[in-house]
Each structure stands twice: as structure tokens, then as C-alpha cells.
Design an enzyme around this catalytic site. Structure first.
Site: not given
Ligand SMILES: Nc1ncnc2c1ncn2[C@@H]1O[C@H](COP(=O)(O)OP(=O)(O)O)[C@@H](O)[C@H]1O
Ligand SMILES: CC(C)(COP(=O)(O)O)[C@@H](O)C(=O)NCCC(=O)O
Ligand SMILES: [K+]
Length: 244
Positions: A99, A119
């Protein structure tokens, strides 16, 4: 330009699984619910699967996807030493969460210059990439819910109801505010420190909890909600072109 038109990105994080459908490079739907895939009747030509979950969790999800899309090519995206013009900072490239890898690739391609990519999810990930596309490294810190739950599960008397979590003025004067605002300040303070350490870097931010931070950050950021999915498309297309 994509090699295919209809692409489905499955981004399996530790809190939620995000499904993002693209048609000709444009997002046509986003959902955290698998059942929406059935309702949408979207026909992907390829599925890019990116997971930071355990192999056991992934098996069930892959089976559901293959049952729904039996003839679709499912490509599992992994972190590599380099992709899409970006070089991974890790001496052991595969140890970097996929990710993070996909987000920082997308963030770099957004800015094409020195960039900090954030994030805010189960964990808060911060990755720094140079103007040359060299990943310089990054941080992992607990996300807001993780910070709060660690206090709740490791203390006897930090207890409050959700109705006590209110927006107040001045310094917190209740357990609920002390905890929720303390965790918030930890995160904002961390990000402000990163900002000071990397002056003149562009900022691209994403993640399920980033909206809680946007107004607190006293510097310009680019909010890009589909960052992991965009990175998956970039990497997935490079793989498909390579296999053509
Ligand atoms: N429908 C939802 N389901 C789960 N989390 C959600 C949802 N909508 C917003 N969120 C927020 O997103 C956060 C999870 O962010 P996300 O980026 O999905 O995490 P991860 O990628 O680590 O799974 C949760 O802490 C929650 O506050
Ligand atoms: C840090 C993470 C758990 C974040 O996952 P998420 O918050 O998206 O669930 C994930 O990027 C991961 O498993 N990373 C591996 C360790 C590393 O990146 O160094
Ligand atoms: K994530």
C-alpha cells in the site's frame, strides 16, 4: 494510456478493503463493500489485487473475486525494487508494504517533484520521494483509532462513551476529550515535524481518516482519495505492457 479499459483495484488494508473501478482511467465507483461489486455489474478486464493482510485473509477474498469474475486476470501486486520510474528505499524491497509502495508511486507521479506522501489508515504511513523518483524512506505510526484503542485496552480507568466525545474549546477537560484530542495532536504534531524536516516538498495525502486532519494542517496539501488505486493502475499497466 492504459493497456485495458476496465480495471478493478482491490486494496486490502488492515481495517477495510477498498474496491475502486476505473473505466478509461476514470474512477466509475468506489466502495468498501464487496456486495457493491455485484450490484454495480461492472465488468473488469483485469483485477489488480494489493493486500497488506495475512495470506489466510487474502485466500477468502481472492476466492470471492474469482467466483464473481471467473475469467478475469487477477494480478497480485507486490512491492519491488523499482517500478514506474521510482526506486524503493528498502534494501529488502519486499518488506515495504505494498500500500505504501503504490501510494508513493502515485504521489510521485502526481507531483513529479520532491514529495511527501501520507496515508492515514489503520497505521499512518509517511513516505518521502525525491524529485528524481528515489524513495528516501518513511515512517509508520499508529492511526487515530489504534492510538485510542491502545489506551482503552491497556488502562483500567480510561473509559468513556462515544456521546462524551464532543468538540470542545480550550484544553480538554474530560477523559474523552483528553484521549481523542491527545491522539489527534500527536498525529498533527508528527506531520508538522515532517513538514519542517522537508521544506519545499509537495504533500499528497490520502486514507480513510485523512479528512479528520485536513483542516489542522497549516500548509498546502493535495488530497488524493484514490492514491493506492492510482498507484495500482500505474504498476499494473507497466506489468501488462511488459507482458505484451
Ligand atoms: N465505511 C468505512 N469502513 C471502515 N472505515 C471507514 C469507513 N469510512 C471511513 N472509515 C475510516 O477509515 C479508517 C480506515 O482507513 P483505511 O485507509 O481504510 O485503513 P486501512 O487501509 O488501514 O484498512 C477507519 O479508521 C475509519 O475511521
Ligand atoms: C504499515 C502497514 C501495516 C499499513 O497498513 P494499513 O494501515 O494500510 O492497514 C503496511 O504498510 C505494512 O504492512 N507494511 C509492512 C512494513 C513496512 O512497510 O515497513
Ligand atoms: K491502506
Amino acid at each position: 494510456m492504459s493497456v485495458v479499459t476496465n480495471e478493478l483495484v482491490v486494496d486490502a488494508g488492515n481495517t477495510s478493503i477498498k474496491f475502486t473501478a476505473f473505466a478509461a482511467g476514470k474512477v466509475v465507483f468506489f466502495s468498501r463493500e464487496f456486495d457493491v461489486l455485484v450490484e454495480e455489474g461492472f465488468s473488469p478486464e483485469v483485477i489488480y489485487f494489493a493486500s497488506v493482510r495475512s495470506g489466510e485473509d487474502d485466500r477468502g477474498l481472492r476466492e470471492k473475486l474469482l467466483a464473481l469474475y471467473p475469467d478475469v486476470n487477477l494480478i497480485e501486486l507486490q512491492t519491488t525494487a523499482r517500478a514506474c520510474g521510482v526506486i524503493n528505499a528498502y534494501p529488502e524491497p519486499s518488506r515495504l508494504g505494498v500500500d505504501r509502495w503504490l501510494s508513493l508511486i502515485a504521489g510521485y507521479h502526481h507531483v513529479k517533484n520532491n514529495v511527501v506522501v501520507v496515508d492515514v489508515g489503520t497505521a499512518v504511513k509517511v513516505d518521502v520521494v525525491s524529485s528524481e523518483g528515489v524513495h528516501l524512506g518513511g515512517y509508520i505510526a499508529p492511526g487515530l483509532n489504534l492510538m485510542e484503542s491502545s489506551l482503552l485496552s491497556n488502562t483500567a480507568k480510561i473509559r468513556y462513551t462515544q456521546s462524551e466525545v464532543v468538540v470542545g474549546d480550550g484544553l480538554p477537560n474530560s477523559t474523552a476529550r483528553a484521549v481523542t484530542e491527545g491522539c489527534y495532536e500527536m498525529l498533527v504534531g508528527f506531520l508538522e515535524r515532517v513538514y519542517k524536516m522537508h521544506p519545499n516538498f509537495g504533500w499528497v495525502v490520502a486514507g480513510g481518516d485523512v479528512d479528520k486532519l485536513l483542516e489542522a494542517l497549516n500548509f498546502p496539501v493535495q488530497y488524493s482519495p484514490n492514491l493506492v488505486a492510482e498507484g495500482a493502475r500505474l504498476v499494473g499497466n507497466e506489468l501488462l505492457r511488459g507482458s505484451k
